[in-house]
Design a protein around this motif. Structure first.
Motif: not given
Length: 367
Positions: A72-101
């Motif tokens: 809050f206002e640039g300083k930690t408050t002593g309460t839990p700090i939650s940080l989010l890092i979005p994924n933006t470059s997934q290519k799940s199709s690259d891994y579709s065939e490994i589901a079987s092995y």
């Protein structure tokens, strides 16, 4: 899933998967009053993120962190700090065939053995992307340690057969070389070696060294909570690390006591050592000398050459892995080792505040 939390007073819990919507971390126990903004964390995430050189995966992720709570206002408050890092470059199709092995060197088989199924896209929870949350939390720990006069610096000591030379040691080069080596000449030779590995559809491993300065004597505990034991656990929890050394490490097994013991002496009222074979830790407790640890990292298991394995039906098959993979994990893991070291040291420093009655009296006793 158990085991996503580490720390006692300064405690972190990472969450998220390689190809999920996002990754992140919750930090509990950060003291109030620390100046903190997203840029303080981003500079460390930028060192870890993919797609920055010819020797890292071409996956492009901005790894842009967002502070959701605890500031809050640039300083930690002593309460839990939650940080989010979005994924933006997934290519799940690259891994579709490994589901079987099951890919050699990966956690595919062990995840199936434990849970009965797995997230096969990018390795899911066992992916190296999980470390983004660790680095984000480590950035806060590093800032707190700096307030205490303690610095933590990790760098690449070797890649494959190429090692840095102490005569060429240049601290600034850690942040400018593709390998994170503090040695420009070694970086050039290591890069050439890696390009040869890539041409051969192979990968390699290496060693990360971490140097801690300013850690006072007396941090850690003598039995199950030894400082070196907790550091080893923290560093070994990084997916590709297969061995951890403190000080002389495995070399102590081939030496003698008269060589391995560090002689003490006094200078200006300070207790010092003539050598530092112990790496800054004696009996599980810091001795005031520089703390030195090394992490040995295995070769990237995702290689493009043909490999033998089995499928989920138990049949012997041959595979050629596709997708986007690092030919070496070491350079991007440097900041992860730095973060895990900082998290462990900060937690130990905070726990040390209850080691003596005098510490409590100094803080609570009225003048």
């Amino acid at each position: 899933m158990a085991g996503s939390t580490i720390g006692t007073l300064f405690k972190i819990t990472t969450w998220g998967e390689s190809h999920g919507k996002a990754l992140g971390v919750v930090i509990d126990g950060c003291p109030a009053g620390l100046s903190l903004c997203e840029e303080d964390i981003q500079i460390y995430l930028n060192r870890r993120k993919p797609g920055q050189s010819s020797i890292s995966t071409p996956r492009k992720e901005s790894d842009q962190v967002e502070i959701l709570s605890g500031v809050f206002e640039g300083k930690t408050t002593g309460t839990p700090i939650s940080l989010l890092i979005p994924n933006t470059s997934q290519k799940s199709s690259d891994y579709s065939e490994i589901a079987s092995y099951y890919r050699p060197g990966h956690a595919d088989y062990t995840f199936d053995a434990k849970y009965g199924f797995r997230d096969y896209t990018g390795g899911g929870r066992s992916s190296g992307r999980e470390t983004a949350g660790r680095v984000a939390a480590g950035a806060i720990a590093l800032k707190l340690l700096k307030e205490l006069g303690i610095s933590v610096t990790a760098y690449t000591k070797s890649i494959g057969p190429v090692s840095i030379h102490e005569d060429h040691f240049d601290l600034d080069a850690i942040y400018t070389t593709a390998t994170c080596m503090p040695d420009q000449d070694a970086d050039s030779r290591a890069t050439a070696y890696l390009k040869d590995c890539m041409q051969k559809k192979d990968s390699c491993g290496g060693v990360i060294e971490c140097l801690v300065k300013g850690l006072p004597a007396g941090i850690g505990d003598p039995v199950f909570e030894k400082l070196d034991a907790n550091l080893a656990k923290a560093i070994m929890s990084i997916g590709a690390v297969k061995a951890v050394e403190i000080g002389d490490g495995i070399r102590v097994s081939s030496t003698v006591g008269s060589e391995n013991n560090d002689a003490f002496y006094c200078s200006g009222g300070a207790v010092l050592k003539k050598t530092n074979h112990a790496g800054g830790i004696l009996g599980g407790i810091s001795d005031g000398a520089d703390l030195i640890l090394r992490a040995h990292v295995k070769p990237t298991p995702s290689i493009f050459s043909q490999q033998d394995t089995i499928n989920k039906s138990g049949e012997n098959i041959q595979i050629e892995i596709k997708g986007r993979h690092d030919p070496v994990i070491v350079p991007r893991a440097v900041v992860v080792v730095e973060a895990m070291t900082a998290l462990t040291l900060l937690d130990a420093c905070m726990l040390n505040m209850t080691a003596r009655v005098s510490y409590l009296k100094d803080f609570y006793q009225k003048p």
